[in-house]
Enzyme design. Structure first.
Site, PDB file in Angstrom:
ATOM      1  N   SER A   5       0.836  -1.221   0.000  1.00  0.00           N
ATOM      2  CA  SER A   5       0.000   0.000   0.000  1.00  0.00           C
ATOM      3  C   SER A   5       0.864   1.262   0.000  1.00  0.00           C
ATOM      4  CB  SER A   5      -0.971   0.002   1.184  1.00  0.00           C
ATOM      5  OG  SER A   5      -0.303  -0.222   2.403  1.00  0.00           O
ATOM      6  N   HIS A  41      -1.849  -8.908   1.895  1.00  0.00           N
ATOM      7  CA  HIS A  41      -1.578  -7.635   2.598  1.00  0.00           C
ATOM      8  C   HIS A  41      -2.756  -7.357   3.546  1.00  0.00           C
ATOM      9  CE1 HIS A  41       0.142  -3.811   3.431  1.00  0.00           C
ATOM     10  NE2 HIS A  41      -0.206  -3.123   2.353  1.00  0.00           N
ATOM     11  N   HIS A  46       5.771 -12.696   7.384  1.00  0.00           N
ATOM     12  CA  HIS A  46       6.001 -11.309   6.964  1.00  0.00           C
ATOM     13  C   HIS A  46       7.202 -11.265   6.034  1.00  0.00           C
ATOM     14  CE1 HIS A  46       6.494  -6.947   7.146  1.00  0.00           C
ATOM     15  NE2 HIS A  46       5.242  -6.943   7.507  1.00  0.00           N
ATOM     16  N   ARG A  95       2.775  -4.843  16.693  1.00  0.00           N
ATOM     17  CA  ARG A  95       1.381  -4.408  16.514  1.00  0.00           C
ATOM     18  C   ARG A  95       0.434  -5.515  16.974  1.00  0.00           C
ATOM     19  NH1 ARG A  95       1.656  -2.976  10.243  1.00  0.00           N
ATOM     20  NH2 ARG A  95       2.545  -5.068  10.329  1.00  0.00           N
ATOM     21  N   ASP A 141      -2.340  -8.510  11.440  1.00  0.00           N
ATOM     22  CA  ASP A 141      -3.696  -8.945  11.072  1.00  0.00           C
ATOM     23  C   ASP A 141      -4.188 -10.146  11.870  1.00  0.00           C
ATOM     24  OD1 ASP A 141      -3.916  -6.964   9.011  1.00  0.00           O
ATOM     25  OD2 ASP A 141      -2.530  -8.168   7.832  1.00  0.00           O
TER      26      ASP A 141
HETATM   27  N1  CMX Z   1       1.188 -19.876   5.792  1.00  0.00           N
HETATM   28  C1  CMX Z   1       1.628 -20.793   4.894  1.00  0.00           C
HETATM   29  N2  CMX Z   1       2.679 -20.597   4.097  1.00  0.00           N
HETATM   30  C2  CMX Z   1       3.365 -19.455   4.233  1.00  0.00           C
HETATM   31  C3  CMX Z   1       2.996 -18.469   5.164  1.00  0.00           C
HETATM   32  C4  CMX Z   1       1.849 -18.704   5.954  1.00  0.00           C
HETATM   33  N3  CMX Z   1       1.398 -17.796   6.830  1.00  0.00           N
HETATM   34  N4  CMX Z   1       3.865 -17.434   5.074  1.00  0.00           N
HETATM   35  C5  CMX Z   1       4.747 -17.752   4.114  1.00  0.00           C
HETATM   36  N5  CMX Z   1       4.433 -18.966   3.588  1.00  0.00           N
HETATM   37  C6  CMX Z   1       5.097 -19.652   2.483  1.00  0.00           C
HETATM   38  C7  CMX Z   1       5.092 -18.778   1.251  1.00  0.00           C
HETATM   39  O1  CMX Z   1       3.829 -18.868   0.585  1.00  0.00           O
HETATM   40  C8  CMX Z   1       6.243 -19.346   0.462  1.00  0.00           C
HETATM   41  O2  CMX Z   1       5.830 -20.572  -0.095  1.00  0.00           O
HETATM   42  P1  CMX Z   1       6.370 -21.061  -1.552  1.00  0.00           P
HETATM   43  O3  CMX Z   1       7.861 -21.080  -1.437  1.00  0.00           O
HETATM   44  O4  CMX Z   1       5.733 -22.400  -1.709  1.00  0.00           O
HETATM   45  O5  CMX Z   1       5.865 -20.055  -2.526  1.00  0.00           O
HETATM   46  C9  CMX Z   1       7.258 -19.678   1.571  1.00  0.00           C
HETATM   47  O6  CMX Z   1       6.473 -19.847   2.772  1.00  0.00           O
HETATM   48  C10 CMX Z   1       8.318 -18.630   1.823  1.00  0.00           C
HETATM   49  O7  CMX Z   1       7.661 -17.397   2.077  1.00  0.00           O
HETATM   50  P2  CMX Z   1       8.399 -16.255   2.902  1.00  0.00           P
HETATM   51  O8  CMX Z   1       9.622 -15.871   2.166  1.00  0.00           O
HETATM   52  O9  CMX Z   1       8.542 -16.659   4.334  1.00  0.00           O
HETATM   53  O10 CMX Z   1       7.306 -15.080   2.905  1.00  0.00           O
HETATM   54  P3  CMX Z   1       7.047 -13.968   1.786  1.00  0.00           P
HETATM   55  O11 CMX Z   1       7.939 -12.811   2.063  1.00  0.00           O
HETATM   56  O12 CMX Z   1       7.084 -14.547   0.411  1.00  0.00           O
HETATM   57  O13 CMX Z   1       5.528 -13.576   2.086  1.00  0.00           O
HETATM   58  C11 CMX Z   1       3.643 -12.971   3.345  1.00  0.00           C
HETATM   59  C12 CMX Z   1       5.146 -12.789   3.171  1.00  0.00           C
HETATM   60  C13 CMX Z   1       3.152 -12.007   4.416  1.00  0.00           C
HETATM   61  C14 CMX Z   1       2.950 -12.637   2.019  1.00  0.00           C
HETATM   62  C15 CMX Z   1       3.362 -14.441   3.754  1.00  0.00           C
HETATM   63  O14 CMX Z   1       3.982 -14.710   4.990  1.00  0.00           O
HETATM   64  C16 CMX Z   1       1.891 -14.784   3.816  1.00  0.00           C
HETATM   65  O15 CMX Z   1       1.306 -15.131   2.795  1.00  0.00           O
HETATM   66  N6  CMX Z   1       1.256 -14.711   5.043  1.00  0.00           N
HETATM   67  C17 CMX Z   1      -0.174 -14.923   5.188  1.00  0.00           C
HETATM   68  C18 CMX Z   1      -0.975 -13.717   4.722  1.00  0.00           C
HETATM   69  C19 CMX Z   1      -0.825 -12.568   5.691  1.00  0.00           C
HETATM   70  O16 CMX Z   1      -1.009 -12.708   6.887  1.00  0.00           O
HETATM   71  N7  CMX Z   1      -0.570 -11.358   5.147  1.00  0.00           N
HETATM   72  C20 CMX Z   1      -0.554 -10.121   5.955  1.00  0.00           C
HETATM   73  C21 CMX Z   1       0.851  -9.520   6.120  1.00  0.00           C
HETATM   74  C22 CMX Z   1       0.795  -8.233   6.910  1.00  0.00           C
HETATM   75  C23 CMX Z   1       0.135  -7.124   6.127  1.00  0.00           C
HETATM   76  O17 CMX Z   1       0.691  -6.704   5.102  1.00  0.00           O
HETATM   77  O18 CMX Z   1      -0.979  -6.700   6.492  1.00  0.00           O
END
Ligand code: CMX
Length: 441
Positions: A241, A271, A318, A327, A373
């Site tokens: 964002s 996000h 994250h 937070r 979140d």
């Molecule tokens: N559950 C399951 N799998 C997860 C995960 C979770 N909560 N978080 C990361 N992973 C997975 C990724 O999908 C990725 O899988 P692949 O290699 O198969 O594609 C792997 O673990 C490595 O990911 P990462 O490097 O640890 O995390 P990223 O930087 O790529 O992604 C984020 C960060 C937030 C998108 C991810 O942790 C996620 O999808 N979390 C759940 C959604 C969420 O809560 N988002 C809110 C974030 C805060 C905000 O912006 O508001």
């Protein structure tokens, strides 16, 4: 408002001159190198943005102009009788890099009260959208409808000089922030309360009035909104964002257009939409298991099923943080203080015990800890706000404080159009085979 403008201009001139000097002497210094993996994998770890309002430390969490959330909870002015910081104070701090006095905060509250009028055509635009439309989509459409009010756009069309961009941005910033609670509350009451709208109360602070217009008048809920609007406001510049707002603003799209872009990004489930996904996921778990207080063993199985189903566990992980999000902790403390026996909060705290070791055991997740979140919905449900599709709009209203303060800095420091270089996989392959440069010639 003149006082705020003068202080901002003086500060921006000083920082602008310092940056000029710094670049003259050190402009060629490298702050990192980009690997192929980074180019293909979401630019993680590439330092390529300057955002003045806040800085994220992977181990410690966010600092707003140097202050952590617990520090701000002590140092920022509160509402009379309240314990949570007023987000007006955080906005002052982010914009001016100075802790506000109570008088500063009252000044911002009154400026936002005076500027909060929303023109009728904005409500007409919302009314024209099918009621089933997701609240975030309605929110973005309403922001776009408000864009008729942009001083920046009008002054640009009339031939505004570059040196005035910051001032027009600040005008739009103050107008837009002032109007967002009214717009968001209107969407909430339209979609969930049969269009039974509540008029603003001009005596209340920004968050208190927002709570009031949504129909939640208890002091406890107002306190929650003050905390909520403070902690969601900013998370440095690279998140979707903030980055989208900054990027679109760099084309001199006015603050309304830039902020709407940021909100489209916030509406994604990886996000800001994650706050709705968390509660939806827990409701589905409760329904599947037939209990409103699942055991830790049941939660563990449900988490495993989620992962096996190829889905993410919402609220965990994250891109930058590598510990429990402060937070999340601030909201957990609010829950323990105000609703220690609530079953949904208890479930959130049980999930917090169960999820990190499971995610860690997968061996690929860089951060198994909860983010902002993971907790927010449970507090809102406790007050009767169960309409989880609306939660990201609350996040969005708060996020305006950080990304718009930041946009004022972008224009004050004359940051140029953002335009990084991209490559194709063919050009990468040729480069790896020694057949020319990666940028292709
Ligand atoms: N559950 C399951 N799998 C997860 C995960 C979770 N909560 N978080 C990361 N992973 C997975 C990724 O999908 C990725 O899988 P692949 O290699 O198969 O594609 C792997 O673990 C490595 O990911 P990462 O490097 O640890 O995390 P990223 O930087 O790529 O992604 C984020 C960060 C937030 C998108 C991810 O942790 C996620 O999808 N979390 C759940 C959604 C969420 O809560 N988002 C809110 C974030 C805060 C905000 O912006 O508001």
């Amino acid at each position: 408002m003149d006082l705020l403008k003068n202080s901002f201009k003086a500060k921006a001139d000083k920082i602008g001159a310092e940056i000029k000097e710094m670049l003259k002497e050190h402009g060629n210094k490298k702050i990192g190198e980009v690997t192929l993996s980074q180019a293909y994998q979401g630019m993680r770890g590439i330092t390529g943005l300057v955002t003045e309002t806040s800085l994220l430390d992977a181990k410690e969490g966010i600092r707003f102009r140097g202050y952590t959330i617990p520090e701000l909870q002590v140092k920022l002015p509160k509402a009379p009788g309240g314990a949570e910081p007023l987000p007006e104070g955080l906005f002052h701090l982010m914009l001016l890099d100075e802790l506000p006095t109570e008088q500063d905060v009252n000044h911002i509250t009154s400026v936002w009260q005076r500027r909060s009028h929303v023109p009728k055509h904005v409500f007409d635009t919302i009314e024209a959208i099918p009621i089933k439309t997701h609240p975030m989509t309605q929110f973005v459409i309403a922001i776009m409808a408000l864009q008729t009010e942009s001083s920046f756009a009008k002054r640009y069309a009339a031939g505004m000089s570059k040196k005035d961009y910051w001032e027009a941005s600040l005008e739009d910033t103050m107008d837009l922030i002032a109007r967002l609670p009214r717009v968001a509350a209107y969407i909430y009451r339209r979609k969930y309360k049969n269009g039974d709208h509540i008029q603003p109360n001009g005596l209340l602070d920004w968050s208190g009035n927002f709570a009031h217009m949504m129909g939640y008048d208890s002091e406890e809920f107002k306190e929650l909104m003050r905390l909520y609007m403070t902690i969601h406001a900013d998370h440095e510049g690279g998140n979707v964002s903030a980055h989208a707002t900054h990027l679109v603003g760099s084309a001199l799209s006015d603050p309304y257009l830039a902020f709407a872009a940021g909100m489209n990004g916030l509406a994604g489930p990886l996000h800001g939409l994650a706050n709705q996904e968390v509660i939806k996921w827990i409701y589905e778990m409760q329904e599947k298991l037939g209990t409103d207080l699942p055991s830790k063993e049941q939660i563990a199985q449900y988490v495993q099923d989620t992962i096996t189903g190829g889905k993410v566990v919402p609220g965990y992980g994250h891109a930058v943080l590598r510990k429990t999000d402060p937070r999340f902790t601030a909201q957990m403390e609010f829950g323990k203080k105000h609703m220690p026996d609530d079953k949904l909060c208890q479930t959130i705290w049980n999930i917090y015990e169960v999820v990190p070791p499971i995610l860690q055991s997968l061996g690929k997740i860089k951060n198994p800890w909860p983010n902002v979140d993971a907790h927010s919905g449970a507090l809102l449900v406790q007050f009767g706000m169960v309409e989880y599709e609306f939660y990201t709009v609350l996040f969005g209203v708060s996020r305006s404080l950080g990304v718009l303060a930041s946009l004022c800095w972008d224009r004050a420091l004359s940051f140029p159009l953002e335009r990084p270089k991209s490559v194709t996989t063919d050009s990468v392959k040729s480069w790896l085979e020694g057949k020319g440069e990666i940028w292709g010639d």
